[in-house]
Design a protein around this motif. Sequence first.
Motif, short mmCIF file in Angstrom:
data_model
loop_
_atom_site.label_atom_id
_atom_site.label_comp_id
_atom_site.label_asym_id
_atom_site.label_seq_id
_atom_site.Cartn_x
_atom_site.Cartn_y
_atom_site.Cartn_z
N LEU A 69 30.76 -13.92 36.33
CA LEU A 69 29.72 -13.69 37.33
C LEU A 69 30.15 -12.64 38.33
O LEU A 69 31.31 -12.61 38.76
CB LEU A 69 29.41 -15.00 38.08
CG LEU A 69 28.82 -16.14 37.26
CD1 LEU A 69 28.67 -17.38 38.13
CD2 LEU A 69 27.49 -15.75 36.64
N GLU A 112 22.17 -13.93 27.49
CA GLU A 112 23.23 -14.60 28.24
C GLU A 112 24.52 -14.57 27.43
O GLU A 112 24.51 -14.31 26.22
CB GLU A 112 22.79 -16.05 28.51
CG GLU A 112 23.67 -16.84 29.44
CD GLU A 112 23.80 -16.22 30.82
OE1 GLU A 112 24.71 -15.38 30.99
OE2 GLU A 112 23.03 -16.58 31.71
N TYR A 116 27.45 -19.81 28.62
CA TYR A 116 26.31 -20.45 29.27
C TYR A 116 25.25 -20.91 28.27
O TYR A 116 24.60 -21.93 28.49
CB TYR A 116 25.72 -19.53 30.33
CG TYR A 116 26.71 -19.21 31.43
CD1 TYR A 116 27.33 -20.23 32.15
CD2 TYR A 116 27.06 -17.90 31.75
CE1 TYR A 116 28.25 -19.95 33.15
CE2 TYR A 116 27.97 -17.62 32.75
CZ TYR A 116 28.57 -18.65 33.44
OH TYR A 116 29.49 -18.38 34.43
N GLU A 145 20.35 -11.73 42.83
CA GLU A 145 21.18 -12.87 42.41
C GLU A 145 22.62 -12.74 42.89
O GLU A 145 23.23 -13.73 43.33
CB GLU A 145 21.16 -12.98 40.88
CG GLU A 145 22.02 -14.08 40.32
CD GLU A 145 22.05 -14.07 38.81
OE1 GLU A 145 23.13 -14.28 38.24
OE2 GLU A 145 20.99 -13.86 38.18
N ASN A 146 23.18 -11.54 42.83
CA ASN A 146 24.58 -11.34 43.24
C ASN A 146 24.81 -11.75 44.69
O ASN A 146 25.86 -12.31 45.03
CB ASN A 146 24.99 -9.87 43.06
CG ASN A 146 25.08 -9.47 41.61
OD1 ASN A 146 25.21 -10.32 40.73
ND2 ASN A 146 25.00 -8.19 41.34
N LEU A 149 24.89 -15.56 45.00
CA LEU A 149 26.18 -16.08 44.54
C LEU A 149 27.27 -15.81 45.57
O LEU A 149 28.16 -16.63 45.77
CB LEU A 149 26.55 -15.45 43.19
CG LEU A 149 25.62 -15.81 42.02
CD1 LEU A 149 25.96 -14.98 40.80
CD2 LEU A 149 25.73 -17.29 41.69
N GLU A 156 29.77 -20.32 40.62
CA GLU A 156 29.46 -20.73 39.24
C GLU A 156 28.64 -22.01 39.22
O GLU A 156 27.73 -22.17 38.41
CB GLU A 156 30.72 -20.88 38.41
CG GLU A 156 30.40 -21.16 36.95
CD GLU A 156 31.53 -20.89 36.02
OE1 GLU A 156 31.32 -20.16 35.03
OE2 GLU A 156 32.64 -21.42 36.27
N TYR A 159 25.13 -21.16 40.00
CA TYR A 159 24.51 -20.50 38.85
C TYR A 159 24.10 -21.52 37.79
O TYR A 159 22.97 -21.52 37.32
CB TYR A 159 25.44 -19.44 38.24
CG TYR A 159 24.77 -18.68 37.13
CD1 TYR A 159 23.85 -17.68 37.42
CD2 TYR A 159 25.01 -18.99 35.79
CE1 TYR A 159 23.18 -17.01 36.41
CE2 TYR A 159 24.35 -18.32 34.78
CZ TYR A 159 23.44 -17.33 35.08
OH TYR A 159 22.78 -16.66 34.08
N ILE A 163 20.38 -21.61 39.46
CA ILE A 163 19.84 -20.31 39.05
C ILE A 163 19.52 -20.28 37.55
O ILE A 163 18.41 -19.90 37.16
CB ILE A 163 20.80 -19.17 39.44
CG1 ILE A 163 20.89 -19.09 40.97
CG2 ILE A 163 20.31 -17.85 38.86
CD1 ILE A 163 21.90 -18.07 41.48
N MET A 164 20.46 -20.67 36.73
CA MET A 164 20.25 -20.62 35.28
C MET A 164 19.05 -21.46 34.84
O MET A 164 18.19 -20.97 34.09
CB MET A 164 21.52 -21.02 34.53
CG MET A 164 21.43 -20.84 33.02
SD MET A 164 23.03 -21.08 32.20
CE MET A 164 23.13 -22.89 32.23
N LYS A 167 15.81 -19.68 35.80
CA LYS A 167 15.57 -18.53 34.93
C LYS A 167 15.03 -18.99 33.57
O LYS A 167 14.09 -18.40 33.03
CB LYS A 167 16.88 -17.75 34.69
CG LYS A 167 17.32 -16.90 35.85
CD LYS A 167 18.60 -16.18 35.43
CE LYS A 167 19.00 -15.10 36.41
NZ LYS A 167 20.18 -14.37 35.94
#
Length: 196
Positions: A69, A112, A116, A145-146, A149, A156, A159, A163-164, A167
């Motif tokens: 990430l 991805e 993940y 997103e960065n 994070l 992580e 995420y 986030i994951m 998405k």
Amino acid sequence: MLKRLFDILFSLILIIPLLPVFLIIAILVKLDSKGPVFYLQTRVGKQNKDFKLFKFRTMYTDADKKGLLTVGHRDNRITRVGYNLRKYKVDELPQLFNVIIGDMSVVGPRPEVRKYVDMYDERQQKVVSVRPGITDFASIQFVHENELLKNADDPEKLYIDEIMPAKLELNLKYIENRHFFKDLKIILLTIKAIFT
């Protein structure tokens, strides 16, 4: 069939006039830091098959060994030239070659890394039943997103837990109701998101 034809034509229309720009970027990347011009990362594509995704290298060599990430635009693994390439998503342009090859589409769920994808549940696995794309609704919604994070105590965990899944929900909705005009809308929204 129409989608594949559009992907090829769209990519060629962009690649041909952008070749001089690619050359300039390649020179800048080489002058800025040691390492290759392109960064090839293994991602998961259609039917859960791995492929090599092309990007202009924006990090110092072997930086990915410190984590997959990217945390914030000023992550100290990012080169000076890399910062500007990432800011305007220019580092993603070589993925047009992935589209020509057939690994990717212009619009579709962002591919991805295997780590993940192996965490997806049975429903989420539907995302890898289609060709991944350069852009999607998730890319637009999480354009920063960065920075999210960067501000997290455990990037992580944020995420994986928040986030994951968000998405993936957007991607599943896209897959259930995808059509040509929706793809055009996503392309236009992506351009707007990059420049605003």
